[in-house]
Design an enzyme around this catalytic site. Structure first.
Site, PDB file in Angstrom:
ATOM      1  N   TYR A  80      71.530   9.200 -47.277  1.00 24.15           N
ATOM      2  CA  TYR A  80      70.468   8.372 -47.020  1.00 24.15           C
ATOM      3  C   TYR A  80      69.939   8.378 -45.466  1.00 24.15           C
ATOM      4  CZ  TYR A  80      66.955   4.859 -47.673  1.00 24.15           C
ATOM      5  OH  TYR A  80      65.674   4.452 -47.425  1.00 24.15           O
ATOM      6  N   PHE A 132      39.774  18.395 -39.331  1.00 26.56           N
ATOM      7  CA  PHE A 132      39.916  18.950 -40.697  1.00 26.56           C
ATOM      8  C   PHE A 132      39.919  17.695 -41.272  1.00 26.56           C
ATOM      9  CE2 PHE A 132      43.705  19.523 -43.359  1.00 26.56           C
ATOM     10  CZ  PHE A 132      43.459  20.621 -44.638  1.00 26.56           C
ATOM     11  N   THR A 133      40.126  17.939 -42.819  1.00 21.09           N
ATOM     12  CA  THR A 133      39.833  16.770 -43.899  1.00 21.09           C
ATOM     13  C   THR A 133      40.590  15.560 -43.523  1.00 21.09           C
ATOM     14  OG1 THR A 133      41.609  18.078 -44.972  1.00 21.09           O
ATOM     15  CG2 THR A 133      38.584  18.259 -45.211  1.00 21.09           C
ATOM     16  N   ASP A 223      47.403  18.985 -33.123  1.00 20.77           N
ATOM     17  CA  ASP A 223      47.984  19.745 -34.558  1.00 20.77           C
ATOM     18  C   ASP A 223      48.425  20.807 -34.945  1.00 20.77           C
ATOM     19  OD1 ASP A 223      48.033  20.649 -37.337  1.00 20.77           O
ATOM     20  OD2 ASP A 223      46.685  19.328 -37.537  1.00 20.77           O
ATOM     21  N   LYS A 266      53.026  24.666 -43.838  1.00 17.66           N
ATOM     22  CA  LYS A 266      52.462  25.853 -43.689  1.00 17.66           C
ATOM     23  C   LYS A 266      53.070  26.521 -42.273  1.00 17.66           C
ATOM     24  CE  LYS A 266      48.499  23.462 -44.629  1.00 17.66           C
ATOM     25  NZ  LYS A 266      47.285  22.813 -44.620  1.00 17.66           N
ATOM     26  N   ARG A 389      34.934  25.846 -48.892  1.00 19.28           N
ATOM     27  CA  ARG A 389      35.236  24.769 -47.612  1.00 19.28           C
ATOM     28  C   ARG A 389      33.667  24.315 -47.015  1.00 19.28           C
ATOM     29  NH1 ARG A 389      40.647  22.113 -46.533  1.00 19.28           N
ATOM     30  NH2 ARG A 389      38.910  20.806 -47.976  1.00 19.28           N
ATOM     31  N   PHE A 455      36.300  16.200 -52.394  1.00 15.45           N
ATOM     32  CA  PHE A 455      36.625  17.261 -52.990  1.00 15.45           C
ATOM     33  C   PHE A 455      38.028  18.514 -54.039  1.00 15.45           C
ATOM     34  CE2 PHE A 455      39.597  18.592 -49.789  1.00 15.45           C
ATOM     35  CZ  PHE A 455      40.656  17.543 -48.982  1.00 15.45           C
TER      36      PHE A 455
HETATM   37  C1  LIG Z   1      46.925  21.914 -43.247  1.00 14.47           C
HETATM   38  C2  LIG Z   1      46.587  21.010 -42.484  1.00 14.47           C
HETATM   39  C3  LIG Z   1      46.756  19.673 -42.255  1.00 14.47           C
HETATM   40  C4  LIG Z   1      47.370  18.360 -43.902  1.00 14.47           C
HETATM   41  O1  LIG Z   1      48.827  18.985 -43.935  1.00 14.47           O
HETATM   42  P1  LIG Z   1      49.435  18.981 -45.236  1.00 14.47           P
HETATM   43  O2  LIG Z   1      50.851  19.374 -45.122  1.00 14.47           O
HETATM   44  O3  LIG Z   1      48.914  19.229 -46.228  1.00 14.47           O
HETATM   45  O4  LIG Z   1      49.246  17.011 -45.643  1.00 14.47           O
HETATM   46  C5  LIG Z   1      46.601  19.062 -41.219  1.00 14.47           C
HETATM   47  N1  LIG Z   1      46.232  19.649 -40.225  1.00 14.47           N
HETATM   48  C6  LIG Z   1      45.485  21.249 -40.406  1.00 14.47           C
HETATM   49  C7  LIG Z   1      45.253  22.097 -38.923  1.00 14.47           C
HETATM   50  C8  LIG Z   1      46.315  21.807 -41.047  1.00 14.47           C
HETATM   51  O5  LIG Z   1      46.165  22.665 -42.109  1.00 14.47           O
END
Ligand SMILES: *Cc1c(COP(=O)(O)O)cnc(C)c1O
Length: 482
Positions: A80, A132-133, A223, A266, A389, A455
């Site tokens: 933990y 970003f969304t 980001d 990613k 998108r 979405f």
């Molecule tokens: C996917 C993504 C996010 C969010 O990441 P999650 O792991 O899906 O929550 C934020 N910023 C960018 C540029 C992304 O491509």
């Protein structure tokens, strides 16, 4: 990477890995696909993978891991607090991203939640190259607003500008002058701007943003979810960086930011996320939010196995044969579509190919969601799941009116090291057929609309019986073929 040249002259990307574990895919008949997309409310997010042949929804958490990543997962230290797996991750973050302090979070948007809660107050403005969304949702949730400062050429979909993700420095200056430093807690730069087609920014642009940030004493947040590929395209496209290694370019990029966050779904082809910095004061402002929302400070809601895979995956980001795979497949896909006259975002970016739905279906009004309709139609005729998108991914304004998106794109993600070239050729073939028959695609309307991030789970229906007609045409042209 030195591109491998084919003796017979064909210009195709070559895989520099071999496949050792495989998973069966399901290519179901179009009659089943019609039922499936109806059951899914014409929203590809709601399809079951049993009905999906190629899953090009996203590159988030769908990338292939390396043998070394899988092996590392067996050595994870289940604890933990004080887990050795976390210490390995800290070391990898320090070596690759050059940041000493790491806060683990369960995925990218969780980092956005923590950062926005820690730094945004009501009425604040966040200048960014593009939203970003999920970051937009968190900025709004905390009473802030996003201001998008892309160069004017960024939204020219068919273009040869190598760095459409660049921030317009004059617009940034004007934005700071207009709102005042006190209203701007940070400037946000997104590597490989996701929503405009995975388009990178240049190193010189990031340096210019840093200069402005320094001039006004504003924090710069990066980001880094799509950092590796942005770094790779800097090496490929920006003269001064041609001779530099991935390691140098990545360190330089992260070194320009005060705070770096990423989705490990990613970056590193694992699952989880992180926020890192060399500034103890910034770390201190966020630290208490991790146990509150994520988990203890040495796991942050991530399984220790994934933490091990993340550490290995971060180091593998420095390997050009690994990091170039997805962009080189995307380049092949985009250039093939472009040659066929199919409207697609150029130059090729990262994370996927992006079809310009307003040019593909100019007969569908934006209020009937051309990108959503194209995503549904493409699934129907191919079994390939892409993602809308466009306006569906946008939000309504205070009065409940649609804010029409700048661009309407069908995104076909190319997860890292997952698809073969013949699968990519199938994508091109079916899109070519759909383009021939594009007049048959009709619009969509909402029947169920969630108030936030609609979405994901929203339900729609076609404005006419166009899906049935498209299926009949498919059967006429393809006979019994799947
Ligand atoms: C996917 C993504 C996010 C969010 O990441 P999650 O792991 O899906 O929550 C934020 N910023 C960018 C540029 C992304 O491509």
């Amino acid at each position: 990477m030195s591109q491998v040249k084919f003796y017979l002259g064909e210009d195709i990307p070559l895989e520099l890995h071999k496949v050792r574990v495989v998973q069966k895919l399901h290519l179901v008949p179009i009659e089943r696909r019609l039922d499936a997309i109806k059951e899914a409310g014409f929203n590809t997010f709601r399809l079951s993978t049993l009905d999906v042949y190629l899953d090009m929804l996203t590159d988030s958490g769908t990338n292939a891991m390396s043998d070394n990543q899988v092996a590392s997962m067996l050595q994870a230290d289940d604890a933990y607090a004080g887990s050795q797996s976390f210490i390995k991750l800290q070391k990898a973050v320090e070596d690759v991203l050059g940041k000493k302090y790491l806060l683990p979070v369960h995925q990218g948007r969780a980092a956005e939640n923590v950062i926005c809660r820690a730094f945004i107050k009501k009425g604040d403005i966040i200048p960014t190259n593009y939203h970003f969304t999920t970051v937009l949702a968190h900025v709004l949730e905390n009473g802030g607003k996003i201001e998008e400062l892309l160069h004017d050429h960024a939204l020219v979909l068919h273009s040869d500008h190598p760095f459409k993700g660049n921030m317009d420095i004059e617009k940034l200056e004007a934005c700071i002058q207009k709102h005042g430093v006190d209203k701007i807690p940070f400037i946000r730069m997104e590597a490989s701007t996701n929503l405009i087609g995975g388009q990178p920014f240049s190193m010189s642009n990031l340096m210019d943003v840093r200069r402005v940030a320094d001039k006004y004493g504003i924090m710069l947040v990066l980001d880094a979810s799509l950092l590796g590929e942005n770094a790779y395209l800097i090496q490929q496209r920006e003269e001064q960086w041609k001779e530099n290694s991935m390691a140098d370019i990545i360190k330089m990029m992260t070194g320009l930011a005060d705070l770096v966050y990423f989705s490990a779904r990613k970056l590193s082809s694992s699952r989880g996320g992180g926020i890192c910095t060399n500034r103890k004061d910034l770390y201190g402002k966020m630290e208490a939010l991790i146990p509150l929302f994520e988990g203890f400070l040495t796991y942050g809601g991530i399984s220790v196995r994934e933490i091990e895979a993340m550490a290995v995956g971060l180091r593998e980001t420095l390997d050009e044969t690994m990091i170039s795979q997805s962009p080189s497949f995307i380049k092949y896909l985009v250039e093939s579509l472009d040659k066929l006259g199919i409207p697609v975002v150029t130059p090729p970016g990262v994370l996927g190919a992006h079809v310009d739905a307003m040019a593909f279906c100019p007969h569908i009004p934006q209020t009937e969601y051309p990108a959503g309709a194209l995503a549904a139609a493409f699934y129907l005729i191919s079994g390939i799941r892409g993602m809308e998108r466009g306006t569906i991914s946008s939000v309504r304004d205070e009065n409940g009116d649609e804010i029409l998106a700048d661009v309407e794109l069908l995104r076909l993600a190319v997860p890292r090291r997952v698809f073969t070239l013949s699968q990519v050729k199938y994508v091109i073939d079916r899109l070519a057929w759909l383009y021939e028959n594009r007049d048959m695609i009709g619009g969509l309307k909402f029947v169920y609309e969630p108030p936030v991030l609609r979405f994901f789970m929203g339900g729609l229906e076609p404005t006419s019986d166009w899906p049935e007609k498209l299926m009949i045409k498919f059967r006429k042209d393809f006979g019994e073929s799947l």
